[in-house]
Design an enzyme around this catalytic site. Structure first.
Site, PDB file in Angstrom:
ATOM      1  N   LYS A  22      11.730  11.952  14.664  1.00  0.00           N
ATOM      2  CA  LYS A  22      11.826  12.972  15.731  1.00  0.00           C
ATOM      3  C   LYS A  22      12.747  12.477  16.840  1.00  0.00           C
ATOM      4  CE  LYS A  22       8.539  13.198  19.001  1.00  0.00           C
ATOM      5  NZ  LYS A  22       9.059  13.181  20.406  1.00  0.00           N
ATOM      6  N   CYS A 116       4.843  15.474  32.205  1.00  0.00           N
ATOM      7  CA  CYS A 116       4.110  15.839  30.993  1.00  0.00           C
ATOM      8  C   CYS A 116       2.818  15.037  30.988  1.00  0.00           C
ATOM      9  CB  CYS A 116       4.963  15.526  29.763  1.00  0.00           C
ATOM     10  SG  CYS A 116       5.080  13.765  29.475  1.00  0.00           S
TER      11      CYS A 116
HETATM   12  C1  EPZ Z   1      11.912   8.438  24.781  1.00  0.00           C
HETATM   13  O1  EPZ Z   1      11.502   9.133  25.935  1.00  0.00           O
HETATM   14  C2  EPZ Z   1      11.035   8.969  23.656  1.00  0.00           C
HETATM   15  N1  EPZ Z   1      11.245  10.400  23.501  1.00  0.00           N
HETATM   16  C3  EPZ Z   1       9.558   8.699  23.980  1.00  0.00           C
HETATM   17  O2  EPZ Z   1       8.784   9.133  22.868  1.00  0.00           O
HETATM   18  C4  EPZ Z   1       9.369   7.195  24.154  1.00  0.00           C
HETATM   19  O3  EPZ Z   1       8.031   6.940  24.518  1.00  0.00           O
HETATM   20  C5  EPZ Z   1      10.312   6.679  25.248  1.00  0.00           C
HETATM   21  O4  EPZ Z   1      11.676   7.031  24.922  1.00  0.00           O
HETATM   22  C6  EPZ Z   1      10.233   5.172  25.403  1.00  0.00           C
HETATM   23  O5  EPZ Z   1      10.553   4.561  24.202  1.00  0.00           O
HETATM   24  C7  EPZ Z   1      12.336  10.839  22.826  1.00  0.00           C
HETATM   25  O6  EPZ Z   1      13.159  10.058  22.378  1.00  0.00           O
HETATM   26  C8  EPZ Z   1      12.486  12.323  22.668  1.00  0.00           C
HETATM   27  P1  EPZ Z   1      12.635   6.597  28.768  1.00  0.00           P
HETATM   28  P2  EPZ Z   1      12.390   9.010  27.298  1.00  0.00           P
HETATM   29  O7  EPZ Z   1      13.684   7.304  29.530  1.00  0.00           O
HETATM   30  O8  EPZ Z   1      13.823   8.876  26.963  1.00  0.00           O
HETATM   31  C9  EPZ Z   1      11.469   5.875  33.316  1.00  0.00           C
HETATM   32  C10 EPZ Z   1       7.055  10.254  21.765  1.00  0.00           C
HETATM   33  O9  EPZ Z   1       5.831  10.095  21.780  1.00  0.00           O
HETATM   34  N2  EPZ Z   1      12.655   6.675  33.659  1.00  0.00           N
HETATM   35  O10 EPZ Z   1      13.026   5.436  27.898  1.00  0.00           O
HETATM   36  O11 EPZ Z   1      11.973  10.104  28.202  1.00  0.00           O
HETATM   37  C11 EPZ Z   1      10.388   6.719  32.651  1.00  0.00           C
HETATM   38  O12 EPZ Z   1       9.583   7.358  33.630  1.00  0.00           O
HETATM   39  C12 EPZ Z   1       7.840  10.205  23.051  1.00  0.00           C
HETATM   40  O13 EPZ Z   1       7.744  10.432  20.730  1.00  0.00           O
HETATM   41  C13 EPZ Z   1      13.048   6.771  34.978  1.00  0.00           C
HETATM   42  O14 EPZ Z   1      12.416   6.215  35.871  1.00  0.00           O
HETATM   43  O15 EPZ Z   1      11.827   7.637  27.868  1.00  0.00           O
HETATM   44  C14 EPZ Z   1       9.626   5.689  31.867  1.00  0.00           C
HETATM   45  O16 EPZ Z   1       8.703   5.049  32.730  1.00  0.00           O
HETATM   46  C15 EPZ Z   1       6.933  10.008  24.266  1.00  0.00           C
HETATM   47  N3  EPZ Z   1      14.147   7.505  35.295  1.00  0.00           N
HETATM   48  C16 EPZ Z   1      10.700   4.677  31.458  1.00  0.00           C
HETATM   49  O17 EPZ Z   1      11.832   4.921  32.305  1.00  0.00           O
HETATM   50  C17 EPZ Z   1      14.889   8.152  34.327  1.00  0.00           C
HETATM   51  O18 EPZ Z   1      15.904   8.792  34.665  1.00  0.00           O
HETATM   52  C18 EPZ Z   1      11.177   4.799  30.019  1.00  0.00           C
HETATM   53  O19 EPZ Z   1      11.489   6.161  29.807  1.00  0.00           O
HETATM   54  C19 EPZ Z   1      14.471   8.052  32.985  1.00  0.00           C
HETATM   55  C20 EPZ Z   1      13.355   7.298  32.670  1.00  0.00           C
END
Ligand code: EPZ
Length: 417
Positions: A22, A116
């Site tokens: 996914k 979310c």
């Molecule tokens: C991706 O989400 C995945 N989703 C998530 O999977 C996964 O848990 C996550 O990466 C971490 O591996 C998809 O790929 C569609 P991040 P993403 O940006 O990109 C903070 C599942 O269950 N952050 O790596 O949204 C954020 O709040 C889903 O399949 C900022 O602060 O995750 C988090 O604490 C859930 N500012 C951390 O970084 C930003 O601009 C990591 O988030 C972006 C993120």
């Protein structure tokens, strides 16, 4: 509302080919917007998040058709650059369209993706990366209006190795003349998969899987055909299910190197694992033992998406394990539901101390989010008695035919209205 009814205690056995990833196919579908022609993707899982993404592509003016696990996307007639709020609310990860729309059309409008079940989901890193490449982004009344008239490749740095921000920057960079260097990039295997798709479409990109990704943009992309990688988190889910229920299960279609951190934990808990290039065999015949602290971290650390799933398997074992969730602020919503099944879990901020109770018992429980719901199914497979898991829409976002696949492995699970 239907639910899964699971009677635990049936050892699992057999072999299962896991569906496509996914978290790889979503950014690759967004990348198809960059191509003024038809792309063909294989091993595309049939998930509600994928259906929602195909709906957005069609709304933007693309053709998007599915035949089995093959999806064709033709973005030749891409005409719209705005994603309506109701579709953004349906899937917050649609923010991934931002970079590709800017690169192809020089414009993008979408509503702020809300938080979310995992807590606030900021996109500040996405926006700062796109602004660094020359995009003008207005944030007004919950909407984002992005103009990318003068995109230009340059070096940019991510303060957190955000998966989505890395992907958005890579896609936007495809529309930036010159070299873009993304320092502090996420290293997840899904980023490498996106790079390989972009290469197939003629983009000069390298470094994915390391903290520095290089994209030389500004040249038109060509139609590509690509096979999406297997879903490593779905694989981890089935392996933890077999560990909880005991038995011996082979999982194919996923490279074991993409989930080493999870495999190490399962071996420490007492499972036997044998691996091959795209297969893993797990055998477990005794209650799982407590293991060293599990701290979620960016890849190659322990994946946050597997935290609830492993916790569910260990909660029904013996011995204690400390979990620390370092990625998301609110990713323990499954704990209350596991407690209803008899789990002994103490929470303190980011930490969760799980004390195995020997065996959980069945209960009526509710999925709280995608991986939390899958964790309840894992717990139910090893529990004494029958469990009903409701709110299945969360699970359908990321698991293709979870009940059917588990039944094929010997589990007593069925969907009841
Ligand atoms: C991706 O989400 C995945 N989703 C998530 O999977 C996964 O848990 C996550 O990466 C971490 O591996 C998809 O790929 C569609 P991040 P993403 O940006 O990109 C903070 C599942 O269950 N952050 O790596 O949204 C954020 O709040 C889903 O399949 C900022 O602060 O995750 C988090 O604490 C859930 N500012 C951390 O970084 C930003 O601009 C990591 O988030 C972006 C993120």
């Amino acid at each position: 509302m239907s639910c899964y009814e699971i009677t635990g205690g049936c050892p699992l056995s057999g072999s299962l080919a896991v569906h496509g990833a996914k978290n790889s196919v979503l950014p690759i579908l967004a990348a198809c917007l960059l191509v003024p022609g038809q792309c063909v993707l294989h091993n595309v899982p049939n998930l509600s998040d994928v259906s929602a993404t195909l709906d957005i592509l069609r709304l933007l003016g693309c053709r998007a058709d599915r035949e089995g696990d093959t999806v064709t996307v033709d973005a030749s007639a891409l005409s719209r650059s705005d994603i309506p709020e109701h579709l953004m609310r349906e899937m917050r990860s649609s923010v991934i369209f931002l970079g590709a729309l800017l690169a192809r059309l020089g414009r993008a409008e979408l509503s702020y993706p809300g938080g979310c079940e995992l807590g606030p989901r900021p996109i500040d890193l996405h926006l700062s990366a796109l602004r660094a490449l020359g995009a003008a982004i207005l944030e007004e009344q919950g909407a984002l209006v992005c103009e990318g008239g003068r995109l230009q490749g340059r070096e940019l740095c991510l303060s957190i190795p955000s998966v989505g921000a890395t992907e958005n920057a890579m896609l936007a960079a495809c529309g930036c003349p010159g070299l873009t260097t993304i320092i502090g990039a996420a290293q997840e295997p899904e980023i490498v998969d996106l790079q390989e798709f972009l290469r197939a479409a003629g983009v000069q990109v390298s470094g994915a899987g390391t903290p520095a990704v290089f994209v030389r943009g500004g040249t038109p992309l060509r139609p590509a055909e690509y096979r999406v990688m297997g879903d490593r988190i779905a694989a981890a889910t089935y392996l933890c299910g077999a560990a909880a229920a005991t038995g011996e299960v082979e999982i194919t279609g996923v490279n074991p190197d993409t989930l080493t951190a999870v495999l190490v934990c399962l071996e420490e808990a007492g499972c036997t694992l044998h691996t091959g290039p795209d297969r893993m065999v797990l055998a477990c015949s005794a209650p799982l033992k407590g293991i060293a602290p599990v701290r979620t971290a960016p890849y190659p650390g322990f994946p946050t998406d597997a935290q609830a799933i492993l916790m569910a398997a260990l909660a029904g074992g013996e011995g204690a394990t400390l979990f620390v969730e370092n990625i998301f602020d609110s990713r323990y919503r499954h704990v209350d539901e596991l407690r209803r099944m008899g789990a002994d879990i103490q929470l303190a901020g980011r930490a969760a101390m799980v004390s195995g109770v020997g065996r959980l018992h069945g209960a009526a429980v509710r999925s709280t989010d995608l991986r939390g719901g899958a964790a309840l199914v894992v717990a139910a497979l090893g529990a004494e008695g029958t469990t009903q898991v409701s709110e299945l829409h969360h699970i359908r976002r990321g698991y293709q035919e979870l009940d059917r696949n588990l039944r094929a492995l010997g589990a007593d699970i069925r969907e009841i209205p």
